[in-house]
Write an enzyme that holds these catalytic residues in place. Structure first.
Site, mmCIF file in Angstrom:
data_model
loop_
_atom_site.group_PDB
_atom_site.id
_atom_site.type_symbol
_atom_site.label_atom_id
_atom_site.label_comp_id
_atom_site.label_asym_id
_atom_site.label_seq_id
_atom_site.Cartn_x
_atom_site.Cartn_y
_atom_site.Cartn_z
ATOM 1 N N LYS A 252 0.853 -1.195 0.000
ATOM 2 C CA LYS A 252 0.000 0.000 0.000
ATOM 3 C C LYS A 252 0.889 1.245 0.000
ATOM 4 O O LYS A 252 1.766 1.394 0.850
ATOM 5 C CB LYS A 252 -0.914 0.010 1.234
ATOM 6 N N ASP A 257 -2.531 10.275 3.648
ATOM 7 C CA ASP A 257 -3.937 9.908 3.798
ATOM 8 C C ASP A 257 -4.657 10.924 4.680
ATOM 9 O O ASP A 257 -4.595 10.864 5.899
ATOM 10 C CB ASP A 257 -4.049 8.496 4.410
ATOM 11 N N LYS A 264 -10.205 12.965 7.955
ATOM 12 C CA LYS A 264 -9.757 12.533 9.287
ATOM 13 C C LYS A 264 -9.738 13.731 10.233
ATOM 14 O O LYS A 264 -9.601 14.866 9.796
ATOM 15 C CB LYS A 264 -8.326 11.974 9.190
ATOM 16 N N ARG A 338 -7.813 -0.270 0.762
ATOM 17 C CA ARG A 338 -8.328 -1.469 0.096
ATOM 18 C C ARG A 338 -8.664 -1.187 -1.365
ATOM 19 O O ARG A 338 -8.599 -2.065 -2.206
ATOM 20 C CB ARG A 338 -9.543 -2.002 0.881
HETATM 21 N N1 BES Z 1 -4.417 4.527 6.714
HETATM 22 C C1 BES Z 1 -5.597 4.293 7.462
HETATM 23 C C2 BES Z 1 -5.385 3.279 8.581
HETATM 24 C C3 BES Z 1 -4.466 3.712 9.671
HETATM 25 C C4 BES Z 1 -4.967 4.398 10.760
HETATM 26 C C5 BES Z 1 -3.140 3.415 9.630
HETATM 27 C C6 BES Z 1 -4.134 4.775 11.779
HETATM 28 C C7 BES Z 1 -2.295 3.795 10.639
HETATM 29 C C8 BES Z 1 -2.794 4.469 11.716
HETATM 30 C C9 BES Z 1 -6.719 3.763 6.564
HETATM 31 O O1 BES Z 1 -6.704 4.274 5.281
HETATM 32 C C10 BES Z 1 -8.014 4.145 7.182
HETATM 33 O O2 BES Z 1 -8.264 5.313 7.276
HETATM 34 N N2 BES Z 1 -8.804 3.165 7.597
HETATM 35 C C11 BES Z 1 -10.060 3.411 8.190
HETATM 36 C C12 BES Z 1 -11.090 2.511 7.536
HETATM 37 C C13 BES Z 1 -12.499 2.798 7.954
HETATM 38 C C14 BES Z 1 -12.928 4.142 7.400
HETATM 39 C C15 BES Z 1 -13.396 1.690 7.440
HETATM 40 C C16 BES Z 1 -9.943 3.072 9.680
HETATM 41 O O3 BES Z 1 -9.380 2.036 10.005
HETATM 42 O O4 BES Z 1 -10.390 3.881 10.480
HETATM 43 ZN ZN ZN Z 2 -4.870 4.845 4.594
HETATM 44 MN MN MN Z 3 -7.708 6.141 5.140
#
Ligand code: BES
Ligand code: ZN
Ligand code: MN
Length: 483
Positions: A252, A257, A264, A338
């Site tokens: 990835k 992000d 966020k 994903r």
């Molecule tokens: N990159 C993030 C996941 C992440 C969060 C990695 C904190 C490292 C530290 C990913 O893209 C994400 O935002 N995932 C979301 C998915 C949800 C919206 C279904 C998550 O896990 O909150």
């Molecule tokens: Zn992410």
């Molecule tokens: Mn994300």
């Protein structure tokens, strides 16, 4: 730091610090040292210095020996000594000696060898621990340890393990540098350049531009890139060390992000530069494999893009079509990992691989479940899962398997498309894996979620704060051992 082997005794070695490892609970383990070093050991061992795990204690050396100082390095209980305790002692010792401005060190292998643990693990911990990231510091640090000399007769297996440790540690440094670099200097284009820098005999790099990805139908991947002005780069590395079907490694590579329109919170968002740690791990592993001339066929795939909320960003509710034809309702633009990994897996499947491994900072739920101690692993192939487990234990980049029940697929049912990209909070670690599993189909596949392990909030014996480089040693070990 360079690693050397020299066939001289402890007392005759010219260095600023001679490192003597000790366990906590054994009789003085050094028999054949000269009387004055033996005397020094008797004076401190069991008193000021006990040999506890990661304990270090420095003394001036007696005047009639060549080393200037002696560093006592603790390994803990004898019965619990392992490659990992030795790596940690190596990291602790090296960081401590660097702090004193010491440049020339020597390591006595006597105790480690008697315990059946290679001194190469000590050197590995030292190399990994000495990493620093100073690109943006105006005043650089005052240098580091120049040499660690293992006091041993020349031996083929020792010199080849030291070689390997150097190669893999330098790949870990390479990966940490990429991840630590802020997103304004680590755009998809920068990441593509870093991949190109690895080019060489047997290693080729191809970069697909937006229009190439459009032609291939990668609507899932491209939907993430729409909100950013930075052009996406779909990076493919080919290392041909054998003519077998390839092992495909997908990393990835979200260079930043923000969450996209599903933005966020501000707090902690600056850390989302590490959302390309999966891609950096794949680059590191391929660099190490290539430098060690491993007889394997590897393909690395890094779908790189930013996830920003620009004016043409994907909206929650939009439906896109992935390369394999699957339609996806994007219910949350922050579940972007994903989306890009799905198209990378679909691309990888066309290469008829033996196995696809993907590695990704995919879910916050991964850190909630396992903290920073383990990678979450899911997959569709017991044999590969078992091999990954074994590799993980060997390098102490631990993995913990989570279930992939078919029922999880139901979490991602959409009212208007084949699937949606995000469900509720419950089971979001496994739901994400289930999403990817659909794209892997019947290709043997393992998913590694490194969201909890790719960034260190506190320093550890051989891992400074910041990017950990996790996955480089795990994938390197896995590639070396795969049958
Ligand atoms: N990159 C993030 C996941 C992440 C969060 C990695 C904190 C490292 C530290 C990913 O893209 C994400 O935002 N995932 C979301 C998915 C949800 C919206 C279904 C998550 O896990 O909150
Ligand atoms: Zn992410
Ligand atoms: Mn994300």
């Amino acid at each position: 730091m360079d690693l050397k082997i020299k066939n001289v005794g402890e007392k005759d070695c010219v260095c600023e610090a001679l490192i003597l490892p000790f366990t906590e609970d054994s009789p003085v383990p050094y028999r054949n040292l000269c009387p004055s070093l033996s005397g020094l050991i008797k004076k401190v061992y069991g008193k000021e210095f006990r040999g506890r795990k990661n304990e270090v204690f420095l003394m001036p050396a007696p005047g009639d020996v060549r080393p200037a100082r002696v560093l006592f390095a603790g390994l803990g209980k004898r019965a619990e000594v392992s490659p990992e305790t030795v790596r940690q002692a190596g990291g602790k010792s090296a960081v401590y000696l660097r702090g004193l401005g010491i440049r020339e060190t020597a390591l006595s292998p006597v105790l480690l060898s008697s315990l059946g643990v290679s001194p190469a693990y000590f050197a590995e911990g030292a190399l990994l621990g000495l990493y620093t990231y100073s690109r943006y510091r105006t005043e650089k640090e005052n240098g580091t340890i120049k040499n660690m000399t293992v006091l041993s007769r020349p031996a083929k297996d020792l010199s080849s393990s030291l070689e390997r440790v150097k190669t893999v540690a330098s790949a870990v440094w390479f990966s940490r540098d990429l991840v630590n670099t802020p997103a304004n200097d680590m755009t998809p284009a920068h990441l593509a350049k870093a991949a190109q820098s690895l080019k060489g005999k047997n290693l080729s790099v191809k970069v697909l531009e937006r229009k190439d990805a459009q032609r291939l139908g990668m609507g899932s991947y491209l939907s993430v890139a729409k909100g950013s002005h930075e052009p996406p780069k779909f990076i493919i590395l080919h290392y041909r060390g054998s003519a077998q079907a390839p092992v495909v490694l997908v990393g990835k590579s979200i260079t930043f992000d923000s969450g996209g329109l599903s933005l966020k919170p501000a707090e902690g968002m600056e850390k989302m530069k590490y959302d390309m740690a999966g891609g950096a791990a794949v680059l590191g592993a391929i660099k190490a494999a290539c430098e060690s001339r491993l007889p394997v066929h590897l393909v690395g795939i890094l779908p790189a893009t930013e996830n920003l909320p620009g004016g043409s960003a994907t909206r929650p509710g939009d439906v896109v079509r992935a390369m394999d034809g699957t339609t996806i309702e994007i219910t949350n633009t922050d579940a972007e990992g994903r989306l890009i990994v799905a198209d990378a897996i679909a691309y990888g499947r066309r290469l008829k691989p033996r196995v696809i491994i993907d590695i990704a900072t995919l879910t916050g739920a991964c850190s909630i479940a396992l903290g920073s101690e383990a990678i979450a692993m899911m997959g569709n192939d017991r044999k590969i899962i078992g091999q990954m487990q074994k590799s993980a234990d060997a390098v102490f980049e631990r993995v913990w398997e989570m279930p992939l029940y078919e029922e999880y697929a139901e979490y991602l049912k959409s009212d208007i498309a084949d699937i949606k990209n995000a469900a509720g909070r419950n089971g979001s670690l496994v739901a994400a894996a289930s999403f990817l599993g659909r794209f892997a189909g019947d290709t043997p596949w393992v998913h590694l979620d490194i969201a909890g392990t790719a960034w260190a909030e506190k320093e550890r014996p051989y891992t400074p704060k910041g990017a950990t480089g996790i996955g480089v040693r795990l994938l390197s070990q896995f590639i070396r051992e795969i049958k």
